[in-house]
Design a protein around this motif. Structure first.
Motif, PDB file in Angstrom:
ATOM      1  N   VAL A 161      37.894   2.834  20.968  1.00  0.00           N
ATOM      2  CA  VAL A 161      38.371   2.258  20.064  1.00  0.00           C
ATOM      3  C   VAL A 161      39.570   2.926  18.920  1.00  0.00           C
ATOM      4  O   VAL A 161      40.573   2.746  18.719  1.00  0.00           O
ATOM      5  CB  VAL A 161      37.494   1.628  18.959  1.00  0.00           C
ATOM      6  CG1 VAL A 161      38.074   1.232  17.647  1.00  0.00           C
ATOM      7  CG2 VAL A 161      36.617   0.694  19.560  1.00  0.00           C
ATOM      8  N   LEU A 162      39.155   4.366  19.259  1.00  0.00           N
ATOM      9  CA  LEU A 162      39.981   5.309  18.542  1.00  0.00           C
ATOM     10  C   LEU A 162      41.299   5.582  18.948  1.00  0.00           C
ATOM     11  O   LEU A 162      42.193   6.047  18.640  1.00  0.00           O
ATOM     12  CB  LEU A 162      39.373   6.805  18.005  1.00  0.00           C
ATOM     13  CG  LEU A 162      38.284   6.570  16.889  1.00  0.00           C
ATOM     14  CD1 LEU A 162      37.478   8.016  16.943  1.00  0.00           C
ATOM     15  CD2 LEU A 162      38.763   6.322  15.587  1.00  0.00           C
ATOM     16  N   GLU A 163      41.184   5.317  20.139  1.00  0.00           N
ATOM     17  CA  GLU A 163      42.543   5.536  21.221  1.00  0.00           C
ATOM     18  C   GLU A 163      43.577   4.166  20.886  1.00  0.00           C
ATOM     19  O   GLU A 163      44.662   4.345  21.196  1.00  0.00           O
ATOM     20  CB  GLU A 163      42.135   5.462  22.797  1.00  0.00           C
ATOM     21  CG  GLU A 163      41.346   6.645  23.312  1.00  0.00           C
ATOM     22  CD  GLU A 163      42.221   7.900  23.116  1.00  0.00           C
ATOM     23  OE1 GLU A 163      43.397   8.085  22.830  1.00  0.00           O
ATOM     24  OE2 GLU A 163      41.475   9.181  22.909  1.00  0.00           O
ATOM     25  N   LEU A 211      30.468   1.463  11.134  1.00  0.00           N
ATOM     26  CA  LEU A 211      29.380   1.552  12.141  1.00  0.00           C
ATOM     27  C   LEU A 211      28.179   1.309  11.413  1.00  0.00           C
ATOM     28  O   LEU A 211      27.848   1.522  10.139  1.00  0.00           O
ATOM     29  CB  LEU A 211      29.335   2.849  12.570  1.00  0.00           C
ATOM     30  CG  LEU A 211      28.450   3.244  13.609  1.00  0.00           C
ATOM     31  CD1 LEU A 211      28.643   2.509  14.940  1.00  0.00           C
ATOM     32  CD2 LEU A 211      28.450   4.741  14.066  1.00  0.00           C
ATOM     33  N   ALA A 212      27.533  -0.014  11.944  1.00  0.00           N
ATOM     34  CA  ALA A 212      26.235  -0.341  10.912  1.00  0.00           C
ATOM     35  C   ALA A 212      25.201  -1.083  11.765  1.00  0.00           C
ATOM     36  O   ALA A 212      25.433  -1.073  13.014  1.00  0.00           O
ATOM     37  CB  ALA A 212      26.863  -1.628  10.042  1.00  0.00           C
ATOM     38  N   GLY A 213      24.055  -1.008  11.360  1.00  0.00           N
ATOM     39  CA  GLY A 213      22.851  -1.747  11.925  1.00  0.00           C
ATOM     40  C   GLY A 213      22.877  -3.131  11.533  1.00  0.00           C
ATOM     41  O   GLY A 213      23.305  -3.473  10.533  1.00  0.00           O
ATOM     42  N   PHE A 214      22.409  -4.188  12.312  1.00  0.00           N
ATOM     43  CA  PHE A 214      22.131  -5.542  11.975  1.00  0.00           C
ATOM     44  C   PHE A 214      20.895  -5.782  12.653  1.00  0.00           C
ATOM     45  O   PHE A 214      20.339  -5.389  13.782  1.00  0.00           O
ATOM     46  CB  PHE A 214      23.299  -6.143  12.526  1.00  0.00           C
ATOM     47  CG  PHE A 214      23.467  -6.315  14.007  1.00  0.00           C
ATOM     48  CD1 PHE A 214      22.863  -7.653  14.555  1.00  0.00           C
ATOM     49  CD2 PHE A 214      23.936  -5.447  14.786  1.00  0.00           C
ATOM     50  CE1 PHE A 214      22.737  -7.861  15.631  1.00  0.00           C
ATOM     51  CE2 PHE A 214      23.961  -5.841  16.309  1.00  0.00           C
ATOM     52  CZ  PHE A 214      23.413  -7.136  16.660  1.00  0.00           C
ATOM     53  N   THR A 215      20.500  -6.994  12.031  1.00  0.00           N
ATOM     54  CA  THR A 215      19.300  -7.896  12.757  1.00  0.00           C
ATOM     55  C   THR A 215      19.462  -9.120  12.298  1.00  0.00           C
ATOM     56  O   THR A 215      19.937  -9.260  11.371  1.00  0.00           O
ATOM     57  CB  THR A 215      17.816  -7.233  12.239  1.00  0.00           C
ATOM     58  OG1 THR A 215      16.888  -7.738  12.778  1.00  0.00           O
ATOM     59  CG2 THR A 215      17.799  -7.292  10.647  1.00  0.00           C
ATOM     60  N   ASP A 216      19.104 -10.001  13.093  1.00  0.00           N
ATOM     61  CA  ASP A 216      19.132 -11.454  12.860  1.00  0.00           C
ATOM     62  C   ASP A 216      17.821 -12.028  13.557  1.00  0.00           C
ATOM     63  O   ASP A 216      17.032 -11.409  13.983  1.00  0.00           O
ATOM     64  CB  ASP A 216      20.418 -12.084  13.425  1.00  0.00           C
ATOM     65  CG  ASP A 216      20.742 -11.770  14.755  1.00  0.00           C
ATOM     66  OD1 ASP A 216      19.956 -11.839  15.611  1.00  0.00           O
ATOM     67  OD2 ASP A 216      21.878 -11.785  15.195  1.00  0.00           O
ATOM     68  N   ALA A 217      17.692 -13.659  13.701  1.00  0.00           N
ATOM     69  CA  ALA A 217      16.773 -14.222  14.270  1.00  0.00           C
ATOM     70  C   ALA A 217      16.384 -14.012  16.055  1.00  0.00           C
ATOM     71  O   ALA A 217      15.308 -13.749  16.332  1.00  0.00           O
ATOM     72  CB  ALA A 217      16.618 -15.552  14.096  1.00  0.00           C
ATOM     73  N   ARG A 218      17.531 -13.598  16.451  1.00  0.00           N
ATOM     74  CA  ARG A 218      17.356 -13.354  18.024  1.00  0.00           C
ATOM     75  C   ARG A 218      17.488 -11.843  18.368  1.00  0.00           C
ATOM     76  O   ARG A 218      17.232 -11.422  19.496  1.00  0.00           O
ATOM     77  CB  ARG A 218      18.362 -14.170  18.447  1.00  0.00           C
ATOM     78  CG  ARG A 218      18.234 -15.621  18.270  1.00  0.00           C
ATOM     79  CD  ARG A 218      18.938 -16.612  19.235  1.00  0.00           C
ATOM     80  NE  ARG A 218      20.362 -16.321  18.857  1.00  0.00           N
ATOM     81  CZ  ARG A 218      21.592 -16.863  19.438  1.00  0.00           C
ATOM     82  NH1 ARG A 218      21.296 -17.643  20.530  1.00  0.00           N
ATOM     83  NH2 ARG A 218      22.658 -16.676  18.980  1.00  0.00           N
ATOM     84  N   ARG A 223      26.470  -2.559  15.263  1.00  0.00           N
ATOM     85  CA  ARG A 223      27.754  -3.484  15.100  1.00  0.00           C
ATOM     86  C   ARG A 223      28.708  -2.446  14.529  1.00  0.00           C
ATOM     87  O   ARG A 223      28.761  -1.541  13.823  1.00  0.00           O
ATOM     88  CB  ARG A 223      27.673  -4.423  13.825  1.00  0.00           C
ATOM     89  CG  ARG A 223      28.970  -5.317  13.701  1.00  0.00           C
ATOM     90  CD  ARG A 223      28.936  -6.035  12.511  1.00  0.00           C
ATOM     91  NE  ARG A 223      28.050  -7.330  12.717  1.00  0.00           N
ATOM     92  CZ  ARG A 223      26.750  -7.487  11.908  1.00  0.00           C
ATOM     93  NH1 ARG A 223      26.461  -6.428  11.044  1.00  0.00           N
ATOM     94  NH2 ARG A 223      25.906  -8.219  12.128  1.00  0.00           N
ATOM     95  N   ILE A 224      29.908  -2.380  15.580  1.00  0.00           N
ATOM     96  CA  ILE A 224      31.230  -1.607  15.258  1.00  0.00           C
ATOM     97  C   ILE A 224      32.218  -2.669  15.072  1.00  0.00           C
ATOM     98  O   ILE A 224      32.565  -3.545  15.711  1.00  0.00           O
ATOM     99  CB  ILE A 224      31.461  -0.975  16.518  1.00  0.00           C
ATOM    100  CG1 ILE A 224      30.475   0.067  16.749  1.00  0.00           C
ATOM    101  CG2 ILE A 224      32.884  -0.151  16.543  1.00  0.00           C
ATOM    102  CD1 ILE A 224      30.476   0.805  18.311  1.00  0.00           C
ATOM    103  N   SER A 225      32.419  -2.552  13.619  1.00  0.00           N
ATOM    104  CA  SER A 225      33.797  -3.616  13.160  1.00  0.00           C
ATOM    105  C   SER A 225      34.988  -2.881  13.076  1.00  0.00           C
ATOM    106  O   SER A 225      35.015  -1.768  12.811  1.00  0.00           O
ATOM    107  CB  SER A 225      33.302  -3.818  11.822  1.00  0.00           C
ATOM    108  OG  SER A 225      32.054  -4.817  11.820  1.00  0.00           O
ATOM    109  N   ILE A 226      35.931  -3.545  13.626  1.00  0.00           N
ATOM    110  CA  ILE A 226      37.525  -2.823  13.644  1.00  0.00           C
ATOM    111  C   ILE A 226      38.423  -3.495  12.825  1.00  0.00           C
ATOM    112  O   ILE A 226      38.406  -4.789  12.758  1.00  0.00           O
ATOM    113  CB  ILE A 226      38.123  -2.943  15.209  1.00  0.00           C
ATOM    114  CG1 ILE A 226      36.971  -2.304  16.224  1.00  0.00           C
ATOM    115  CG2 ILE A 226      39.292  -2.354  15.337  1.00  0.00           C
ATOM    116  CD1 ILE A 226      37.318  -2.843  17.721  1.00  0.00           C
ATOM    117  N   GLY A 233      37.018  -8.416  16.785  1.00  0.00           N
ATOM    118  CA  GLY A 233      37.247  -7.604  15.877  1.00  0.00           C
ATOM    119  C   GLY A 233      35.850  -6.816  15.724  1.00  0.00           C
ATOM    120  O   GLY A 233      35.655  -5.830  14.918  1.00  0.00           O
ATOM    121  N   GLU A 234      34.697  -7.082  16.599  1.00  0.00           N
ATOM    122  CA  GLU A 234      33.483  -6.494  16.672  1.00  0.00           C
ATOM    123  C   GLU A 234      32.824  -6.444  17.963  1.00  0.00           C
ATOM    124  O   GLU A 234      33.158  -6.919  19.079  1.00  0.00           O
ATOM    125  CB  GLU A 234      32.584  -7.323  15.850  1.00  0.00           C
ATOM    126  CG  GLU A 234      32.785  -7.461  14.499  1.00  0.00           C
ATOM    127  CD  GLU A 234      31.529  -8.369  13.456  1.00  0.00           C
ATOM    128  OE1 GLU A 234      31.747  -8.195  12.599  1.00  0.00           O
ATOM    129  OE2 GLU A 234      30.658  -8.775  14.091  1.00  0.00           O
TER     130      GLU A 234
END
Length: 396
Positions: free
Chosen positions: A209-211, A220-227, A232-235, A268-269
């Protein structure tokens, strides 16, 4: 320098040491003479740097001791020096503290392991140099087949801690690229993964991505949902094109598969995710000395409410069963130095496994004998995902 130009081993060793010391310095690796030597002739500058980093990391991981080697053994200690210093980026002082080593022993063991790693890479280069042009053109382009020999050491990881460490390590590179790197909190979020493989998967994605010259910020974040749960890397800004080509995520995808996860991309992710652990998920104990089969079954059962744990022999299996009480067991009857049929009888009488149905999995075809000895099912190798799922469904 081209792959067809002979060089001395001493020069090669000097290049390996320099490349290891700059493992996450992408511009340096892209123009490194070792990249010109080991990468494909048709590779771009960026691809050469990525190939060199991948080859060095895979070479380090390939030097891990055999499964079953005691964690406190000298072999593990020596391997951990390479892993902590080069892959995780810890300073010599930090590694010495982590492993309880004095300065003299640390540098002696590090030099020995770097020499061994150089020999591995030299042999790979020598084999490639010996190929004629027709053979060279037929070589796989991505080299990801090297990952098949790597065994993931899956454990419960604090994802927030892993992300904090990576943000600190990658921040200087992001700043040099004019990109703002943000690490969002992921407190108390845990995943089952191999710490080293997960770190490398994230680093590889971030490097790609940095290229991208138009990237202004990364989160840069952790995530959790029902499944699912994961990273998660958001650009920002959202790329006008399809973020990254699949080939750019090939290494991360393979590493995630080794850990029972996957890589997904949306606008974007980029997500490195695992299925959320279902409270009702069952535990499958796979007893087989082939670590690759255990990893294969783990991939087969991703998202199917089964958690796979592996053991290379009966003694290890019984120790694992004492902690997990498996709901079912898959047993190979061709275990080195052990009679699998006797192992089956032991499993059927042991306090922690006697209630678990056992499915025999073997290249042999003895379903009647297996049934007579108490097996609940039979799978003949090689096993497809459909066959495994059907065998497990029959246990319900």
């Amino acid at each position: 320098m081209s792959a067809s130009t002979p060089i001395s081993y001493a020069q090669f060793a000097t290049w390996v040491q320099d490349a290891l010391n700059h493992l996450y310095d992408s511009p340096r690796l892209q123009d490194h003479p070792l990249a010109g030597l080991l990468a494909e002739r048709s590779a771009t500058r960026v691809q050469r740097g990525q190939t060199l980093r991948r080859l060095l990391i895979n070479a380090i991981l390939s030097m891990a001791p055999e499964p079953g080697t005691p964690a406190q053994s000298p072999d593990w200690r020596a391997y951990r020096i390479l892993e902590l210093h080069f892959i995780e980026g810890q300073t010599p002082a930090q590694v010495m503290r982590a492993l309880g080593l004095g300065r003299t022993l640390y540098f002696k063991e590090k030099a020995r392991m770097v020499e061994a790693l150089t020999q591995v890479l030299w042999e790979q280069h020598a084999e490639r140099f010996a190929l004629d042009e027709a053979q060279a053109d037929a070589l796989p382009q991505n080299g990801l087949e090297e990952l098949t020999s790597i065994q993931a050491r899956v454990e419960h990881l604090n994802l927030g801690q892993v992300l904090d460490e990576l943000c600190a390590m990658m921040m200087p590179l992001a700043q040099a690229k004019g990109c703002m790197l943000v690490c969002a909190p992921a407190a108390d979020l845990h995943v089952r993964a191999d710490r080293v493989l997960l770190r490398q998967a994230i680093v590889d994605v971030l490097g790609h991505v940095l290229e991208m010259s138009d990237t202004l910020s990364l989160t840069l974040a952790g995530f959790t949902d029902a499944r699912s749960r994961g990273v998660r890397i958001s650009i920002q800004p959202t790329p006008a094109h399809a973020a990254l080509p699949a080939s750019a995520l090939a290494l991360a995808t393979q590493l995630m598969r080794l850990m029972g996860g996957e890589v997904t991309v949306q606008s974007g992710e980029i997500h490195l995710r695992w299925p959320a652990e279902d409270a009702a998920a069952k535990t499958l104990l796979v007893i087989d000395d082939n670590a690759g089969l255990i990893q294969l079954f783990r991939r087969y059962l991703t998202g199917h409410a089964w958690r796979v744990i592996g053991a290379g022999n009966l003694a290890e299996a019984l120790a694992v069963a004492a902690e997990t009480t498996p709901d079912a067991v898959v047993l190979d009857v061709m275990l080195p130095g052990q009679d699998g049929w006797e192992a089956l009888r032991t499993l059927k009488s042991h306090e922690h496994t006697r209630r678990a149905p056992v499915i025999i999995c073997s290249v042999m075809h003895q379903p009647e004998l297996a049934a007579q000895l108490g097996a609940a099912g039979y799978l003949k190798k090689p096993v497809t995902q459909a066959q495994l799922l059907q065998a497990l469904a029959s246990l319900a």
